[in-house]
Design an enzyme around this catalytic site. Structure first.
Site, PDB file in Angstrom:
ATOM      1  N   HIS A  21     -12.394   3.308  -7.295  1.00  0.00           N
ATOM      2  CA  HIS A  21     -11.211   3.168  -6.480  1.00  0.00           C
ATOM      3  C   HIS A  21     -11.500   2.078  -5.443  1.00  0.00           C
ATOM      4  O   HIS A  21     -12.575   2.041  -4.864  1.00  0.00           O
ATOM      5  CB  HIS A  21     -10.948   4.502  -5.783  1.00  0.00           C
ATOM      6  CG  HIS A  21      -9.805   4.482  -4.829  1.00  0.00           C
ATOM      7  ND1 HIS A  21      -9.950   4.611  -3.470  1.00  0.00           N
ATOM      8  CD2 HIS A  21      -8.487   4.326  -5.053  1.00  0.00           C
ATOM      9  CE1 HIS A  21      -8.763   4.551  -2.892  1.00  0.00           C
ATOM     10  NE2 HIS A  21      -7.868   4.385  -3.816  1.00  0.00           N
ATOM     11  N   ALA A  22     -10.538   1.171  -5.230  1.00  0.00           N
ATOM     12  CA  ALA A  22     -10.739   0.146  -4.199  1.00  0.00           C
ATOM     13  C   ALA A  22      -9.394  -0.234  -3.618  1.00  0.00           C
ATOM     14  O   ALA A  22      -8.390   0.438  -3.846  1.00  0.00           O
ATOM     15  CB  ALA A  22     -11.474  -1.055  -4.758  1.00  0.00           C
ATOM     16  N   GLY A  23      -9.365  -1.320  -2.864  1.00  0.00           N
ATOM     17  CA  GLY A  23      -8.143  -1.700  -2.161  1.00  0.00           C
ATOM     18  C   GLY A  23      -8.353  -1.510  -0.677  1.00  0.00           C
ATOM     19  O   GLY A  23      -9.456  -1.718  -0.170  1.00  0.00           O
ATOM     20  N   GLU A  78     -11.149  -1.332  -9.646  1.00  0.00           N
ATOM     21  CA  GLU A  78      -9.866  -1.679  -9.038  1.00  0.00           C
ATOM     22  C   GLU A  78     -10.019  -2.883  -8.096  1.00  0.00           C
ATOM     23  O   GLU A  78     -11.049  -3.066  -7.439  1.00  0.00           O
ATOM     24  CB  GLU A  78      -9.328  -0.473  -8.249  1.00  0.00           C
ATOM     25  CG  GLU A  78      -7.906  -0.678  -7.748  1.00  0.00           C
ATOM     26  CD  GLU A  78      -7.282   0.610  -7.208  1.00  0.00           C
ATOM     27  OE1 GLU A  78      -8.038   1.566  -6.932  1.00  0.00           O
ATOM     28  OE2 GLU A  78      -6.047   0.654  -7.070  1.00  0.00           O
ATOM     29  N   LYS A  87       2.278   2.817  -8.954  1.00  0.00           N
ATOM     30  CA  LYS A  87       2.371   4.034  -8.144  1.00  0.00           C
ATOM     31  C   LYS A  87       3.583   4.853  -8.601  1.00  0.00           C
ATOM     32  O   LYS A  87       4.678   4.304  -8.755  1.00  0.00           O
ATOM     33  CB  LYS A  87       2.538   3.668  -6.673  1.00  0.00           C
ATOM     34  CG  LYS A  87       1.350   2.927  -6.090  1.00  0.00           C
ATOM     35  CD  LYS A  87       0.182   3.859  -5.822  1.00  0.00           C
ATOM     36  CE  LYS A  87      -0.956   3.117  -5.151  1.00  0.00           C
ATOM     37  NZ  LYS A  87      -2.105   3.998  -4.874  1.00  0.00           N
ATOM     38  N   GLY A 121       0.785  -1.230   0.000  1.00  0.00           N
ATOM     39  CA  GLY A 121       0.000   0.000   0.000  1.00  0.00           C
ATOM     40  C   GLY A 121       0.816   1.279   0.000  1.00  0.00           C
ATOM     41  O   GLY A 121       0.256   2.364   0.075  1.00  0.00           O
ATOM     42  N   SER A 122       2.126   1.197  -0.098  1.00  0.00           N
ATOM     43  CA  SER A 122       2.933   2.417  -0.046  1.00  0.00           C
ATOM     44  C   SER A 122       2.842   3.199  -1.350  1.00  0.00           C
ATOM     45  O   SER A 122       2.799   2.625  -2.428  1.00  0.00           O
ATOM     46  CB  SER A 122       4.390   2.057   0.248  1.00  0.00           C
ATOM     47  OG  SER A 122       4.848   1.073  -0.652  1.00  0.00           O
ATOM     48  N   ASP A 123       2.801   4.519  -1.239  1.00  0.00           N
ATOM     49  CA  ASP A 123       2.795   5.362  -2.423  1.00  0.00           C
ATOM     50  C   ASP A 123       3.541   6.653  -2.121  1.00  0.00           C
ATOM     51  O   ASP A 123       4.132   6.789  -1.050  1.00  0.00           O
ATOM     52  CB  ASP A 123       1.361   5.616  -2.909  1.00  0.00           C
ATOM     53  CG  ASP A 123       0.531   6.398  -1.900  1.00  0.00           C
ATOM     54  OD1 ASP A 123       0.991   7.458  -1.424  1.00  0.00           O
ATOM     55  OD2 ASP A 123      -0.590   5.959  -1.584  1.00  0.00           O
ATOM     56  N   TYR A 163      -3.096  -0.271   6.926  1.00  0.00           N
ATOM     57  CA  TYR A 163      -4.490  -0.259   6.487  1.00  0.00           C
ATOM     58  C   TYR A 163      -5.410  -0.516   7.672  1.00  0.00           C
ATOM     59  O   TYR A 163      -5.264  -1.506   8.385  1.00  0.00           O
ATOM     60  CB  TYR A 163      -4.702  -1.325   5.403  1.00  0.00           C
ATOM     61  CG  TYR A 163      -4.248  -0.883   4.027  1.00  0.00           C
ATOM     62  CD1 TYR A 163      -3.665   0.360   3.828  1.00  0.00           C
ATOM     63  CD2 TYR A 163      -4.418  -1.707   2.930  1.00  0.00           C
ATOM     64  CE1 TYR A 163      -3.260   0.766   2.566  1.00  0.00           C
ATOM     65  CE2 TYR A 163      -4.019  -1.314   1.660  1.00  0.00           C
ATOM     66  CZ  TYR A 163      -3.442  -0.073   1.488  1.00  0.00           C
ATOM     67  OH  TYR A 163      -3.051   0.319   0.229  1.00  0.00           O
ATOM     68  N   GLU A 167      -3.704   8.890 -11.964  1.00  0.00           N
ATOM     69  CA  GLU A 167      -4.636   9.172 -10.872  1.00  0.00           C
ATOM     70  C   GLU A 167      -4.047  10.204  -9.910  1.00  0.00           C
ATOM     71  O   GLU A 167      -2.849  10.210  -9.649  1.00  0.00           O
ATOM     72  CB  GLU A 167      -4.836   7.834 -10.139  1.00  0.00           C
ATOM     73  CG  GLU A 167      -6.091   7.679  -9.351  1.00  0.00           C
ATOM     74  CD  GLU A 167      -6.275   6.213  -8.934  1.00  0.00           C
ATOM     75  OE1 GLU A 167      -6.025   5.298  -9.757  1.00  0.00           O
ATOM     76  OE2 GLU A 167      -6.642   5.981  -7.779  1.00  0.00           O
TER      77      GLU A 167
END
EC number: 4.2.1.68
Lengths: 432, 432
Positions: B344-346, B375, B220, B24-26, B34, B274
């Site tokens: 958008h999801a995750g 997503e 990302k 999940g890193s961006d 999370y 995005e």
């Protein structure tokens, strides 16, 4: 010389039961209890000075902002004050870009109000250590240092660091004279006290002309058109055709509704109508800008409203924007677009804080009083250690060191929610 | 028949230590855990059904959202569920327009995330009482009832109630066939799992082609241009020239920076990029829209992005928007402007929730799969009682009653912060 390491951050939920008297009521906020998340910063320095920071709230929800301040605390505790203000841009960025907290913002709502409270305390402490009122600290700062407090992220398409410096450099001419002018005559104020939505007509008539405020008036509108017409007529008749009347709809309308309603109120000749619709609606504001609509908002929103020519007046807010840092960037953008800044104030402490910003703006940025005035509301000043001084409807520059954010210890103690004496009594009377 | 009075609202701070693995890193969120504010609604009805609602967060700050949910609780407790959903617009308005809480929003940030969690629980409970998965509850609802769940405040300049009804009525044609199509083949998904910013190249290569995801990929970007070029080249070479590549900059850039950076990444042919800049910057998005930039945002922001033609794809989010109610209005606005919705999801549960919305969108609103996909991220589904079912890179319509929001009791217990077993161990290992 700024010094000391932040050794303690405490935050208090302070609420004043203003809803009992209908003070501050408007079309969206019918029962506000003017409140604040109140931050106290202590350092290990021997001077014993503390920094006080507030952000304004309306009662319920203050506990949420208090919770957010505590979430920000690790970014402040044990930091050296000299290092914080020596890289203020970096510190601001750190506070607003926490990799986890940013998700629940960013730069808006609860987290941003909390950021403002914390940063306001830092500025208060800085000014106190320098022995100057905040406005004077800013006025005496060289352009390069001032600009180093601003985070230009998201605004470089409208204002770069170099442009900001250039604006400040150009405004050096006449600075000394403008400072003397402020010290002698103060910054012009206008009042909203006269026409809260919850006030009966008799009260409306009484409060019209107190404390020298006989030039500008603001009326709350937006709940009921017929009632608005009646109340605006009453106030306009009371003040006569020449004096300035403003209106404030507090986000009540849709875009088409705003245009229609404002057309019907046009006969009372408002200088502006504040917050006609959602504060996020740039294009909506642009569509209704002919009716002179203005709102206190965030940096990125202000940037666009200026770009879209959707504002004729710009209303900064000392607590909704992220402290002095963001206000500096908005003042400079307004200067670039030649839009007069007329600050939003009232609430708890907003007048105490914003006077510093607008006095600095006149001396060091705008260099003009044309079409400019600062809101004033005559509430709750008695709780502040360094309350505003109004003379002939003008804000007189504060002389005490700091940002005028410090509240009286006893006021804080009595109004802490829910355990202060005032609330204990009220809540037990309500059977809670 | 919906029934029962809300007798209890509890809310939990549930966090998964995903930062330990770089998941999940961006560019803006370098160490996300999370997490979710997880709401449980109980009623006095004899069926014993509970409603579960979540909103997604990134670790720190979840306690602030939990605090905000508790601030909203008085608007829900002791209310009759039938009355809530019988006037859902009114209930939504009440929740978002509390005269005191509104100040710390409005309709954004912490308070809005809390609103989403509460409303998601109400929708889950409603669907459970009707014995239907949420998407089916929506599909079977007549247009007038659907539209009665939407608050049109601030959007009537773009979409009126009558227009919304008309869109829904026109989409009745072929509904049955589309429902069958969904049940047989599901809704197309794409994955982001393959290229989190914190993943080393070896991991990048490994995860490229799992679980049938061989058609669309998202990478990302935004932290370092040279590294982005290297990573995009690696992924593009891996997937070949034909397959779809998306990019996500997570708000990292200024407007001119975005244009420059995106120009340099253009050779890798991204379908979209995005969140190039501040989520509040309508005009900025419009300025860079040629580069196909899109963001998950709020209703009023989406309205303007559609008005300004600043979007080529629209990304709804089941937790950032105020639950099903606001998603309905955005789906209908997107239909009016003929912009494809690619959710958008995750995160935690975003996939579980948003699949209902997009399946409903296909059956009852958009009636098209052209340029559309949802997503999917393969994380944390094991904690849900009714996890998503992915088959051949498609979301298969959920069959269990409710909104798929319910987490396993044991998962909640173990991941409660800070007192769950998982966190007790981690925190004691960190010496806290």
């Amino acid at each position: 010389m700024v010094h000391g390491r932040v050794s303690r951050l405490s935050v208090h939920d302070v609420r004043f039961p203003t809803s009992l008297g209908g003070h501050g009521s408007d079309a969206m906020h019918t029962d506000p209890d003017y409140s604040a998340a109140y931050v106290v910063l202590e350092t290990d320095a021997e001077d014993g000075l503390k920094g006080y920071g507030i952000t304004f709230t309306l009662g319920r929800g203050t506990e949420v902002v208090v919770c957010a301040v505590n979430a920000l605390a690790p970014h402040v505790l044990n930091k050296d004050l000299g290092e914080i203000v020596g890289d203020f841009r970096g510190f601001y960025r750190q506070l607003t870009s926490d990799g986890q907290l940013r998700w629940i913002g960013p730069e808006k709502g609860v987290v941003h109000l909390a950021t403002a409270a914390v940063l306001n305390a830092v500025w208060d402490l800085w000014a106190k250590q320098e022995g100057k009122p905040l406005w004077k600290l800013l006025v005496d700062m060289d352009p390069r240092t001032l600009v180093s407090c601003i985070d230009f992220r998201y605004i470089t398409d409208v204002l770069t660091e170099e442009e900001a410096c250039e604006i400040l450099r150009q405004s050096q001419v006449g600075k000394k004279e403008r400072e003397e002018q402020m010290l002698a005559h103060g910054y012009p104020a206008y009042t909203t006290s006269c026409a809260w939505l919850g006030y009966p007509d008799a009260t409306l008539k009484q409060v019209g002309c107190g404390t020298g405020f006989c030039r500008q008036f603001k009326v709350k509108v937006g709940a009921d058109l017929q009632d608005d017409i009646r109340r605006c007529r009453l106030v306009r008749n009371m003040i006569g055709p020449e004096k300035t009347l403003m209106m404030d709809a507090n986000q009540r309308w849709d875009v088409p509704e705003a245009v229609e309603w404002m057309t019907k109120l046009a006969e009372f000749k408002p200088l502006w109508i504040e917050e006609p619709t959602s504060p996020d609606d740039i294009l909506g504001h642009a569509a209704i800008s002919k009716a002179r609509a203005d709102s206190p908002l965030g940096v990125v929103i202000f940037k666009q409203l200026l770009q879209a020519k959707a504002l004729k007046f710009l209303q900064i807010d000392s607590c909704r924007l992220g402290s002095v840092n963001e206000n500096l960037s908005v003042l400079l953008m307004a200067k670039k677009f030649e839009i007069p800044v007329c600050p939003h104030a009232g609430g708890v402490g907003l007048c105490e804080l914003v006077q510093h910003l607008i006095i600095f703006d006149f001396i060091s940025v705008s260099a003009s009083l044309q079409d400019r005035m600062c809101e004033y509301v005559d509430h709750l000043h008695e709780h502040f250690k360094y309350p505003v001084l109004i003379r002939e409807a003008a804000y007189m520059p504060p002389k005490d060191a700091g940002y005028s954010t410090e509240m009286k210890e006893d006021s804080v103690k009595r109004h802490r929610y829910p355990d202060g004496e005032v609330w204990k009594k009220l809540l037990s009377a309500q059977g809670n």
